[in-house]
Motif scaffolding. Structure first.
Motif, PDB file in Angstrom:
ATOM      1  N   GLU A  72       0.846  -1.261  -0.146  1.00  0.00           N
ATOM      2  CA  GLU A  72       0.077   0.023   0.112  1.00  0.00           C
ATOM      3  C   GLU A  72       1.122   1.258   0.054  1.00  0.00           C
ATOM      4  N   GLU A  73       0.093   2.432  -0.653  1.00  0.00           N
ATOM      5  CA  GLU A  73       1.003   3.725  -0.603  1.00  0.00           C
ATOM      6  C   GLU A  73       0.418   4.572   0.530  1.00  0.00           C
ATOM      7  N   GLU A  74       1.370   4.496   1.681  1.00  0.00           N
ATOM      8  CA  GLU A  74       0.827   5.512   2.669  1.00  0.00           C
ATOM      9  C   GLU A  74       1.804   6.112   3.307  1.00  0.00           C
ATOM     10  N   PRO A  80       2.682  -5.394   2.461  1.00  0.00           N
ATOM     11  CA  PRO A  80       1.533  -6.259   2.876  1.00  0.00           C
ATOM     12  C   PRO A  80       1.868  -7.544   3.809  1.00  0.00           C
TER      13      PRO A  80
END
Lengths: 248, 136
Positions: A72-74, A80
């Protein structure tokens, strides 16, 4: 100055222990050991990450049967979680294509990956090192300063010759060495243990060659039921989970 | 966004320099961005503003100057040089995104336009560099 290098300590600060599975030669079982160690630790309730640093021939995703997850891009990239392991590999970005990287490219890719990956809190980050004692190993020591090494060899004199170089180099770099694992044993020979005694490094385990292992790769549940995985769980994991001062 | 992680790295490094140089205020940070990183400058500037809170006395008045370095690739086999932006137009969205995250994956998706070798070097235009931190 490269700000990506400067932020790496910050990215790793909430990881208790970084353990690189190394050994010099290819084909001695480093990736299977790294994957199985990560699985075994996760199964015991530890927070575990697995970082595949073999950028040209990544294989831990094959061993774990991972093919349909993506970070995920955060505020960076968040690995993951699968089988209780936060999993990071260049394979997310290369797919099945060959990645013909030379030394400087490997260093740069490693810096980029370490600078943008947000692992969060981990008890263990297991690092699958590529073969060789070149860029990736030197950069592991340079960039991931708290790395301890789990050194793998086989009974082969060919692997033994290289593992001696690895141990010498790690000692010169003053890197902590947790111990040595002799993998793929087919006889009761104590040659490896005797030859490596001079390094004064704990000899952690002998793991028998397991003919059934190959057919379980890609299927974590079956992999964990092999004699190989049982040996890792019984002989290696206790050495990693005892207090740090006693382990090193 | 991935730009956030790089912006954090820039701020953290600038603060480290300020500490080392005993600066009481940073007035300017000069950053060089490699084109291969394909940084979204708007997203990067937004992240910088969010990270540099007004209460951060060291950085609140800092001017941030960006310079993008064009990426030049050179084939190791035939010696041909080419610009990344010419090749970038032929990349799929997924390929371009991969290079954005890990610029070295360019070696997976690009080949020499002349001899089709995947063995090329990135002569210029990769990475992020802090060229200077000014202050007093």
């Amino acid at each position: 100055m490269d700000p990506r290098v400067e932020i790496i300590d910050e990215r790793l600060k909430n990881i208790d222990r970084v353990i690189a599975v190394s050994g010099g030669k290819g084909g001695i079982g480093k990736s299977v050991i790294a994957s199985t160690v990560a699985l075994s630790l996760a199964k015991r309730g530890h927070k575990v990450g697995l970082l595949d640093l073999d950028f040209t021939s990544p294989s831990t995703h094959v061993i774990l049967g991972i093919d349909d997850i993506f970070p995920e891009e955060e505020k960076g990239i968040v690995p993951p979680e699968i089988y209780g392991i936060k999993f990071m590999s260049i394979v997310y970005y290369t797919g099945d294509g060959p990645s013909p990287l030379r030394g400087l490219d490997i260093s740069n890719a490693m810096i980029e990956l370490l600078a943008i990956t947000r692992w969060g809190n981990l008890d263990f980050l297991i690092v699958d090192s590529p073969p060789g004692i070149g860029d990736a190993t030197l950069d592991t020591v340079r960039l991931m300063k708290k790395t301890e090494f789990l050194v793998v060899t086989t009974p082969s004199r060919v692997a033994l010759a290289t593992v001696k170089k690895v141990l010498t180099m790690l000692k010169e770099l003053k890197s902590p060495i947790i111990g040595i694992v002799e993998n793929m044993k087919i006889t009761r020979s104590s040659l490896v243990q005797e030859e490596l005694e001079m390094f004064n490094v704990p000899f952690l385990a002998e793991i028998d060659f397991d003919r059934k292992l190959e057919n379980t790769l890609g299927d974590v549940n079956r992999l964990l039921q092999t004699n190989f995985a049982r040996s890792i769980a019984n002989k290696v994991i206790p050495q990693l989970t005892k207090p740090v001062s006693a382990a090193i | 966004m991935h730009e956030w992680a790089l912006a954090e790295a820039v701020v953290s490094t600038a603060l480290k320099v300020a500490k080392e140089e005993k600066l009481s205020e940073i007035t300017k940070i000069e950053i060089k961005m490699g084109e291969l990183q394909q940084i979204d400058l708007e997203a990067f500037e937004f992240a910088l503003k969010e990270i540099i809170k007004p209460e951060n006395l060291l950085l609140r008045n800092a001017e941030i100057e960006f310079n993008t370095e064009k990426a030049v690739l050179k084939c190791r086999v035939c010696g041909y040089r080419w610009a990344f932006d010419d090749a970038a137009q032929k990349l799929s969205e997924q390929e371009s995104e991969s290079i954005h995250f890990i610029p070295e994956t360019a070696h997976v998706y690009l080949k020499c336009p002349k001899c089709e070798s995947p063995d090329f070097e990135i002569e210029k235009g990769r990475g992020v560099w802090i060229e200077s931190v000014e202050g007093g």
